[in-house]
Design a protein around this motif. Structure first.
Motif, PDB file in Angstrom:
ATOM      1  N   ILE A 205       5.328 -14.054  48.522  1.00  0.00           N
ATOM      2  CA  ILE A 205       5.239 -13.113  49.534  1.00  0.00           C
ATOM      3  C   ILE A 205       3.906 -12.092  49.398  1.00  0.00           C
ATOM      4  CG2 ILE A 205       6.183 -10.918  50.546  1.00  0.00           C
ATOM      5  CD1 ILE A 205       8.956 -12.076  49.900  1.00  0.00           C
TER       6      ILE A 205
ATOM      7  N   THR B 232      -2.553  -5.402  47.053  1.00  0.00           N
ATOM      8  CA  THR B 232      -3.306  -4.752  45.889  1.00  0.00           C
ATOM      9  C   THR B 232      -2.698  -4.982  44.565  1.00  0.00           C
ATOM     10  OG1 THR B 232      -1.779  -2.708  46.361  1.00  0.00           O
ATOM     11  CG2 THR B 232      -3.757  -2.702  47.732  1.00  0.00           C
ATOM     12  N   ASP B 233      -1.630  -5.700  44.269  1.00  0.00           N
ATOM     13  CA  ASP B 233      -1.262  -6.185  43.173  1.00  0.00           C
ATOM     14  C   ASP B 233      -1.224  -7.847  43.143  1.00  0.00           C
ATOM     15  OD1 ASP B 233      -0.315  -3.996  41.445  1.00  0.00           O
ATOM     16  OD2 ASP B 233       1.300  -3.734  42.681  1.00  0.00           O
TER      17      ASP B 233
ATOM     18  N   THR C 243       1.908  -1.222  49.640  1.00  0.00           N
ATOM     19  CA  THR C 243       3.270  -0.370  50.164  1.00  0.00           C
ATOM     20  C   THR C 243       4.191  -0.183  49.021  1.00  0.00           C
ATOM     21  OG1 THR C 243       4.313  -3.003  49.731  1.00  0.00           O
ATOM     22  CG2 THR C 243       3.091  -2.269  52.131  1.00  0.00           C
TER      23      THR C 243
HETATM   24  C1  LIG Z   1      -7.345  -0.225  41.927  1.00  0.00           C
HETATM   25  C2  LIG Z   1      -5.875  -0.268  42.148  1.00  0.00           C
HETATM   26  C3  LIG Z   1      -5.402   1.086  41.580  1.00  0.00           C
HETATM   27  C4  LIG Z   1      -4.021   1.060  41.403  1.00  0.00           C
HETATM   28  N1  LIG Z   1      -3.469   1.989  41.197  1.00  0.00           N
HETATM   29  C5  LIG Z   1      -2.187   2.126  41.149  1.00  0.00           C
HETATM   30  C6  LIG Z   1      -1.590   3.465  40.682  1.00  0.00           C
HETATM   31  O1  LIG Z   1      -2.090   4.555  40.483  1.00  0.00           O
HETATM   32  N2  LIG Z   1      -0.054   3.457  40.480  1.00  0.00           N
HETATM   33  C7  LIG Z   1       0.714   2.326  40.834  1.00  0.00           C
HETATM   34  O2  LIG Z   1       1.992   2.339  40.873  1.00  0.00           O
HETATM   35  N3  LIG Z   1       0.138   1.410  41.324  1.00  0.00           N
HETATM   36  C8  LIG Z   1      -1.159   1.048  41.534  1.00  0.00           C
HETATM   37  N4  LIG Z   1      -1.859   0.068  41.782  1.00  0.00           N
HETATM   38  C9  LIG Z   1      -0.776  -1.260  42.316  1.00  0.00           C
HETATM   39  C10 LIG Z   1      -0.655  -1.500  43.570  1.00  0.00           C
HETATM   40  O3  LIG Z   1      -1.656  -0.729  44.592  1.00  0.00           O
HETATM   41  C11 LIG Z   1       0.726  -0.636  44.038  1.00  0.00           C
HETATM   42  O4  LIG Z   1       1.698  -1.240  43.284  1.00  0.00           O
HETATM   43  C12 LIG Z   1       1.172  -1.114  45.616  1.00  0.00           C
HETATM   44  O5  LIG Z   1       2.214  -0.434  46.046  1.00  0.00           O
HETATM   45  C13 LIG Z   1       1.621  -2.795  45.611  1.00  0.00           C
HETATM   46  O6  LIG Z   1       1.942  -3.036  47.109  1.00  0.00           O
HETATM   47  P1  LIG Z   1       1.291  -4.232  48.048  1.00  0.00           P
HETATM   48  O7  LIG Z   1       1.727  -4.135  49.300  1.00  0.00           O
HETATM   49  O8  LIG Z   1      -0.264  -4.048  47.792  1.00  0.00           O
HETATM   50  O9  LIG Z   1       1.872  -5.392  46.983  1.00  0.00           O
HETATM   51  P2  LIG Z   1       1.241  -6.707  47.225  1.00  0.00           P
HETATM   52  O10 LIG Z   1       0.245  -6.963  46.337  1.00  0.00           O
HETATM   53  O11 LIG Z   1       1.193  -7.505  48.480  1.00  0.00           O
HETATM   54  O12 LIG Z   1       2.607  -7.616  46.184  1.00  0.00           O
HETATM   55  C14 LIG Z   1       3.110  -7.237  44.962  1.00  0.00           C
HETATM   56  C15 LIG Z   1       4.082  -7.955  44.479  1.00  0.00           C
HETATM   57  O13 LIG Z   1       5.321  -7.832  45.386  1.00  0.00           O
HETATM   58  C16 LIG Z   1       5.751  -8.808  46.140  1.00  0.00           C
HETATM   59  N5  LIG Z   1       6.176  -8.263  47.364  1.00  0.00           N
HETATM   60  C17 LIG Z   1       5.235  -7.333  48.200  1.00  0.00           C
HETATM   61  N6  LIG Z   1       6.108  -6.985  49.047  1.00  0.00           N
HETATM   62  C18 LIG Z   1       7.348  -7.469  49.237  1.00  0.00           C
HETATM   63  C19 LIG Z   1       8.515  -7.427  49.985  1.00  0.00           C
HETATM   64  N7  LIG Z   1       8.674  -6.590  51.020  1.00  0.00           N
HETATM   65  N8  LIG Z   1       9.678  -8.160  49.575  1.00  0.00           N
HETATM   66  C20 LIG Z   1       9.591  -8.839  48.503  1.00  0.00           C
HETATM   67  N9  LIG Z   1       8.564  -9.078  47.748  1.00  0.00           N
HETATM   68  C21 LIG Z   1       7.372  -8.556  48.042  1.00  0.00           C
HETATM   69  C22 LIG Z   1       4.751  -9.970  46.281  1.00  0.00           C
HETATM   70  O14 LIG Z   1       4.978 -10.969  46.296  1.00  0.00           O
HETATM   71  C23 LIG Z   1       4.040  -9.546  44.689  1.00  0.00           C
HETATM   72  O15 LIG Z   1       4.786 -10.398  43.986  1.00  0.00           O
HETATM   73  C24 LIG Z   1      -3.290  -0.120  42.067  1.00  0.00           C
HETATM   74  C25 LIG Z   1      -3.857  -1.243  42.425  1.00  0.00           C
HETATM   75  C26 LIG Z   1      -5.125  -1.362  42.564  1.00  0.00           C
HETATM   76  C27 LIG Z   1      -5.797  -2.610  42.981  1.00  0.00           C
END
Ligand SMILES: Cc1cc2nc3c(=O)[nH]c(=O)nc-3n(C[C@H](O)[C@H](O)[C@H](O)COP(=O)(O)OP(=O)(O)OC[C@H]3O[C@@H](n4cnc5c(N)ncnc54)[C@H](O)[C@@H]3O)c2cc1C
Length: 278
Positions: free
Chosen positions: A22, A27-28, A101
């Motif tokens: 998914i 961002t992760d 998210t």
């Molecule tokens: C520069 C940078 C700084 C950051 N700083 C922080 C910080 O300070 N604190 C922090 O906590 N995090 C931080 N992060 C991590 C990240 O931004 C967060 O964890 C963010 O909330 C991930 O959400 P996303 O929608 O981008 O997930 P994705 O990257 O799209 O997905 C992350 C994982 O979750 C799964 N997934 C996503 N959505 C769902 C869903 N609805 N159902 C089932 N599986 C799902 C995906 O398959 C994947 O394995 C940072 C990242 C970056 C690149």
């Protein structure tokens, strides 16, 4: 194969039939790939408008699975969400908050995920949807270890559900990192405090992140705080022994000893911040 379903039904059917990873804000997801291409199918869920946004239901607040950190910050929410909003403002940068998210943060299951302590302290549950149906799991049971959850690969985290029972309680989030901005935490604490009509603690929930494989609630401390005056000085009720559920590690960000020491101060500060808001 890259697919971008338009409905949750379509997404879970695809996951059931062809499998796949998914993709939400990415961002992760993308940093984890490094120089590699994704293995297998990528199911981009960003067009599933039905799981976007926050709604207030009769007994809980529903945070849809595509809700970004920016939406958490901008949506008017009851007091008990102040800690989650404060955590949202600390997730990376504004650009990350616009894409990332809440659900992605929980599913990625980093020990340092900023969203976990505030939601654990709020007794949140997650709603997992698959072609076979829907199930609810308390967040504390959903997260099972470092990057481990009980989510099956074919399940979408469709919503985070927060009970409204403590919605008027005060809450606070404090995060310690090596610098002020764009930082992974050394320790972080979320607290929720409800006072009774005599001004004493009726209920307190405290969760600590970055100090164990998954964030932990401090249940003994929560019990010991009941009946304590909900006024300045409440932090004195916290002892080092209350932090025994934590199992911090030495790593590049801090030693275990420093994490334990810092967490004691952060728990005290989070409680003081809560009573200052009652
Ligand atoms: C520069 C940078 C700084 C950051 N700083 C922080 C910080 O300070 N604190 C922090 O906590 N995090 C931080 N992060 C991590 C990240 O931004 C967060 O964890 C963010 O909330 C991930 O959400 P996303 O929608 O981008 O997930 P994705 O990257 O799209 O997905 C992350 C994982 O979750 C799964 N997934 C996503 N959505 C769902 C869903 N609805 N159902 C089932 N599986 C799902 C995906 O398959 C994947 O394995 C940072 C990242 C970056 C690149």
């Amino acid at each position: 194969m890259y697919v971008k379903p338009k409905t949750l039904n379509e997404a879970v059917s695809l996951l059931a039939s062809t499998g796949g990873q998914i993709l939400a804000g990415g961002t992760d997801f993308y940093p984890a790939l490094g120089e590699q291409l994704p293995h297998g199918n990528v199911v981009d869920i960003t067009a599933l408008d039905e799981i976007r946004g926050i709604s207030i239901q009769s007994d809980h607040v529903r945070i849809g699975g595509l809700t970004t950190w920016t939406e958490v910050i901008r949506t008017p929410l009851p007091h008990c969400f102040d800690a989650l909003k404060a955590a949202a403002r600390e997730v990376g940068s504004v650009q990350i908050q616009n894409r990332g998210t809440v659900a992605g943060n929980l599913c990625n299951a980093s020990p340092a995920a900023d969203g976990v302590p505030p939601l654990l302290a709020l007794d949140a549950e997650v709603e997992l949807v698959s072609a076979a149906g829907r199930r609810r799991v308390p967040l504390g049971q959903f997260l099972t270890g470092n990057r481990k959850t009980v989510r099956q690969p074919h399940e979408v985290l469709a919503a985070v559900l927060v009970p409204r029972r403590l919605e008027n309680a005060a809450s606070a989030f404090v995060k310690l990192g090596a610098r002020k901005y764009l930082v992974i935490s050394i320790s972080m604490v979320a607290a929720v405090v409800q006072a009774n009509s005599s001004g004493n603690v009726a209920e307190a929930h405290i969760a600590v992140g970055s100090c164990s494989a998954t964030a932990r609630r401090l249940f003994e401390l929560e019990k010991d705080l009941i009946g304590v005056p909900a006024t300045a000085g409440i932090g004195d009720a916290v002892t080092a022994g209350h932090l025994s559920p934590l199992s911090p590690i030495d790593d590049v960000r801090a030693t275990a000893e420093y994490r334990r020491d810092a967490s004691l101060s952060l728990v005290r500060r989070a409680l003081e911040a809560c009573v200052g808001r009652l």
